[in-house]
Motif scaffolding. Structure first.
Motif, short mmCIF file in Angstrom:
data_model
loop_
_atom_site.label_atom_id
_atom_site.label_comp_id
_atom_site.label_asym_id
_atom_site.label_seq_id
_atom_site.Cartn_x
_atom_site.Cartn_y
_atom_site.Cartn_z
N CYS A 21 0.83 -1.20 0.00
CA CYS A 21 0.00 0.00 0.00
C CYS A 21 0.86 1.25 0.00
O CYS A 21 0.50 2.27 -0.58
N ALA A 22 2.01 1.16 0.68
CA ALA A 22 2.91 2.30 0.70
C ALA A 22 3.47 2.60 -0.68
O ALA A 22 3.91 3.71 -0.96
N TRP A 23 3.42 1.61 -1.54
CA TRP A 23 3.90 1.78 -2.90
C TRP A 23 2.76 2.01 -3.87
O TRP A 23 2.78 1.57 -5.01
N ASN A 24 1.70 2.64 -3.39
CA ASN A 24 0.60 3.12 -4.23
C ASN A 24 -0.21 2.00 -4.88
O ASN A 24 -0.71 2.16 -5.99
N VAL A 25 -0.33 0.87 -4.25
CA VAL A 25 -1.27 -0.15 -4.68
C VAL A 25 -2.63 0.23 -4.11
O VAL A 25 -2.76 0.54 -2.93
N SER A 26 -3.65 0.20 -4.95
CA SER A 26 -4.97 0.64 -4.50
C SER A 26 -5.47 -0.22 -3.35
O SER A 26 -5.15 -1.41 -3.25
N GLN A 27 -6.28 0.39 -2.49
CA GLN A 27 -6.80 -0.32 -1.33
C GLN A 27 -7.69 -1.48 -1.74
O GLN A 27 -7.65 -2.56 -1.15
N THR A 30 -5.51 -4.31 -2.96
CA THR A 30 -4.83 -4.94 -1.83
C THR A 30 -5.77 -5.86 -1.07
O THR A 30 -5.43 -7.00 -0.75
N SER A 114 -0.03 -1.50 -13.01
CA SER A 114 1.01 -1.03 -12.08
C SER A 114 0.85 -1.68 -10.71
O SER A 114 1.84 -1.97 -10.03
N ASP A 115 -0.40 -1.91 -10.30
CA ASP A 115 -0.63 -2.61 -9.03
C ASP A 115 -0.03 -4.01 -9.08
O ASP A 115 0.66 -4.45 -8.14
N THR A 118 3.76 -3.98 -8.92
CA THR A 118 4.24 -3.69 -7.57
C THR A 118 4.11 -4.90 -6.66
O THR A 118 5.02 -5.23 -5.89
#
Length: 672
Positions: A21-27, A30, A114-115, A118
């Motif tokens: 999540c800290a690397w901009n993966v959507s909630q 996740t 991108s998710d 990551t």
């Protein structure tokens, strides 16, 4: 599972997902991914989690033979219905120990590309400390380090934009007009036949038959109907009848009834040399066979290393994808040069032996309108078809074609796409049309020199032939290019700087022009003695055999400029064309023997009539077939021979349809 181990795995998940999540993966991504992985830890996971796990690509056998891609199951992944998400098929492209491959993964549809990338980088896809994307074991690859360089997700819906809609409309319109015209012509013909009565006088019946001829006869009768002055009895309705006949003439030109006439005839049309049909079709079969193998070898094979070991040293595979690089294209170029010279010389003869600017302009425009309708239809079909069809696991080539055609379609319109880099060419196989037209435009210049002074023609032609050969040799030497396939698959510079460029491929076309001039204007036979026949056949067949054999001798590309490679690259295509010139000449003068009988078979004539459409459509068939495969293909001689026959059957069938619906109708319409 022991409680302590369960707690450890749970803590690992929490850590990984917090970091993700800290690397901009959507909630949402996740949470859905965590739900999937958590479900896998249960003794009896729910069906959706089992399907997602099963859809992941797994390491298969024969990695040593090239089985490194792990496509997984796109169909199974897209069938997943999770609690709050559906399955989404993605491909992760990895590099390990200089080997690049991809792995199919099944993730929630809430994740973006991108998710997914990551999550892969931070090893989120873990199942009981075992990665769902494991590297190839170190026993098979010394370096187990994985590098990720791209991730893409395949949508289950077509990617249709405005350009695709426009292209589909153009394709449908081009196909619909001849069909509508055919139906209308058939209805009018039926109506006219019903109007004929036995009591009608001879004069009236004669006029009716003449009028009906507009609907049934060829282009000569159509032109006559459009231009003949009406009889005195018809002057009252002259304007109306002229308009009606003009419409009927255009409809007849577009109709299948007209365009299909003579396509399947077993005799050569016009006064073309009969052996050319055989050379043309055998060359086309060679190209289709090569493309069947080449387009599959780029990504679809699960034993590509074993395939390369099998074919690269064995001349028996020269008819597939081995040895010299597509010498069949040089056969096409030779035939193109020969026929262009013959056509222009005949046009000059019909024009009171005058080579005028208007004649040259008409000569070039006739060629342009001959190839462009079907050519542009193929460009639109490439964009439209590959946009509406759901993307498959091996959709790489089709996706590249859509991108290139949307950006560089205008280069096909102007017939200059061969001047671009190979990655920027729309429908790369159409480079031949561009280079053929560019060479075609040089025919009037050489004919002009021939009419001025034959010695000047010989000098200029020798200089042009030498320049083309030297240029190819220098490019090969400085860039260290291969002369052998499948070695060329690893050298993008070969296709970018040498293969489709006019300054390296002019030799065969030039020899074709010279052969066409000689064969059209010769007053007597060249071959007069039997010893000439023996020596000619011996040299031509020896040259062909040596050219094929040397490609295998020179298959290795040294890390330094190589004189043998450069010399071979510079002259082998022209020598191949020169050997073919002898075969054509020998067949024409009655010294072809059984070779002439084979090349002049009536079977080749109908296939030759549809060969242009077959050449343009066959790569689309192959790319579509390969792109829609759900698993890798396994190369065996029988498998790919069977595949070649299937591609050939579809190519001939669709080629005939495109000939009578696109190529011929719009060619006849332009004449009207």
């Amino acid at each position: 599972m022991p409680r302590l181990a369960w707690s450890a795995v749970t803590l690992m998940y929490l850590f990984v997902f917090h970091d993700a999540c800290a690397w901009n993966v959507s909630q949402k991504c996740t949470g859905d991914t965590k739900a999937f992985l958590t479900e896998l830890q249960k003794e009896t996971p729910r069906k959706y989690a089992v399907l997602m796990y099963d859809a992941f690509g797994k390491i298969g056998s024969d990695v040593e033979g090239g089985n490194v891609n792990r496509p997984g199951s796109q169909r199974e992944c897209l069938s997943v219905e999770g609690p709050e998400f559906r399955g989404q098929y993605c491909q992760v492209f990895l590099k390990q120990d200089r080997v690049e491959y991809f792995v199919g993964v099944c993730v929630p549809d809430s994740c973006t590309e991108s998710d997914v990338q990551t999550l892969v980088v931070y090893e989120a896809f873990e199942q009981k400390h075992i990665s769902l994307l494991p590297s190839v074991p170190s026993i098979l690859m010394s370096d187990s380090t994985l590098g990720i360089f791209m991730t893409q997700c395949l949508s289950d819906s077509p990617n249709v934009d405005l350009s695709a809609i426009v292209c589909l409309f153009v394709c449908c319109a081009l196909l619909a007009l001849p069909l509508i015209a055919s139906i209308y012509v058939a209805l009018i013909k039926r109506k006219r036949m019903r109007e004929v009565r036995p009591a009608v006088g001879f004069a009236q019946a004669s006029n009716t038959n003449q009028y009906g001829a507009v609907l049934t006869n060829g282009s000569a009768n159509q032109s006559k109907a459009c231009s003949d002055a009406p009889d005195a009895s018809q002057k009252r309705n002259q304007n109306a009848e002229n308009d009606q006949q003009a419409v009927l003439s255009c409809l007849q030109a577009l109709s299948v009834q007209n365009s299909s006439q003579g396509v399947l005839a077993m005799e050569s049309s016009g006064s073309s040399y009969s052996s050319l049909n055989g050379i043309r079709i055998l060359s086309l079969l060679w190209i289709i066979s090569g493309h069947t193998m080449q387009l599959s070898a780029w990504s679809n094979l699960d034993n590509d290393k074993r395939w390369k070991d099998m074919v690269e040293k064995n001349p028996l595979y020269v008819l597939a994808f081995s040895g010299p690089v597509y010498l069949a294209v040089d056969s096409f170029l030779l035939l193109g040069g020969l026929l262009s010279a013959k056509s222009l010389l005949n046009s000059i003869q019909r024009s009171d032996d005058t080579l005028s600017f208007s004649l040259v302009a008409h000569f070039l425009f006739k060629r342009f309108k001959r190839i462009q309708p079907l050519h542009l239809f193929i460009v639109c079909l490439t964009i439209g078809l590959f946009s509406v069809v759901q993307r498959g696991v091996f959709w790489f080539i089709a996706e590249d074609e859509v991108f290139s055609c949307k950006k560089y379609w205008w280069s096909n319109l102007l017939l200059i796409n061969n001047l671009f880099t190979i990655t920027d060419i729309c429908a790369p196989w159409t480079w031949y049309l561009s280079i053929d037209f560019q060479f075609y435009a040089t025919t009037p210049f050489l004919i002009f020199l021939y009419r001025i002074n034959k010695s000047v023609l010989v000098v200029v032609s020798s200089v042009l032939l030498m320049l083309s050969s030297v240029t190819g040799a220098l490019i090969t030497g400085f860039l260290q290019l291969p002369v052998h396939q499948p070695t060329t698959l690893a050298y993008e510079s070969y296709f970018q700087y040498y293969y489709n460029k006019p300054y390296t491929r002019y030799g065969p076309y030039l020899l074709g022009i010279l052969a066409g001039i000689y064969m059209t204007t010769k007053k007597e036979r060249l071959i007069k003695q039997q010893w000439q026949v023996v020596i000619g056949w011996l040299f031509s067949l020896s040259i062909m055999a040596v050219l094929v054999g040397l490609a295998y001798v020179l298959r290795e590309v040294p890390p330094y400029p190589s004189l043998p490679h450069a010399v071979y690259q510079g002259i082998h295509r022209s020598l191949w064309a020169l050997a073919l010139v002898w075969i054509i000449l020998a067949c024409e003068e009655g010294h072809g023997g059984f070779v002439d009988k084979i090349l002049s078979l009536g079977l080749w004539a109908p296939l030759s009539n549809i060969s242009f459409a077959c050449y343009l459509i066959h790569p689309i068939i192959i790319i579509l077939y390969n792109g829609k495969q759900e698993t890798t293909m396994h190369y065996t001689d029988f498998n790919f021979f069977y595949l070649f026959l299937g591609h050939l059957l579809l190519t001939v069938s669709i080629g005939y349809v495109l000939t009578v619906l696109i190529e011929k109708p719009y060619l006849f319409l332009s004449k009207r």
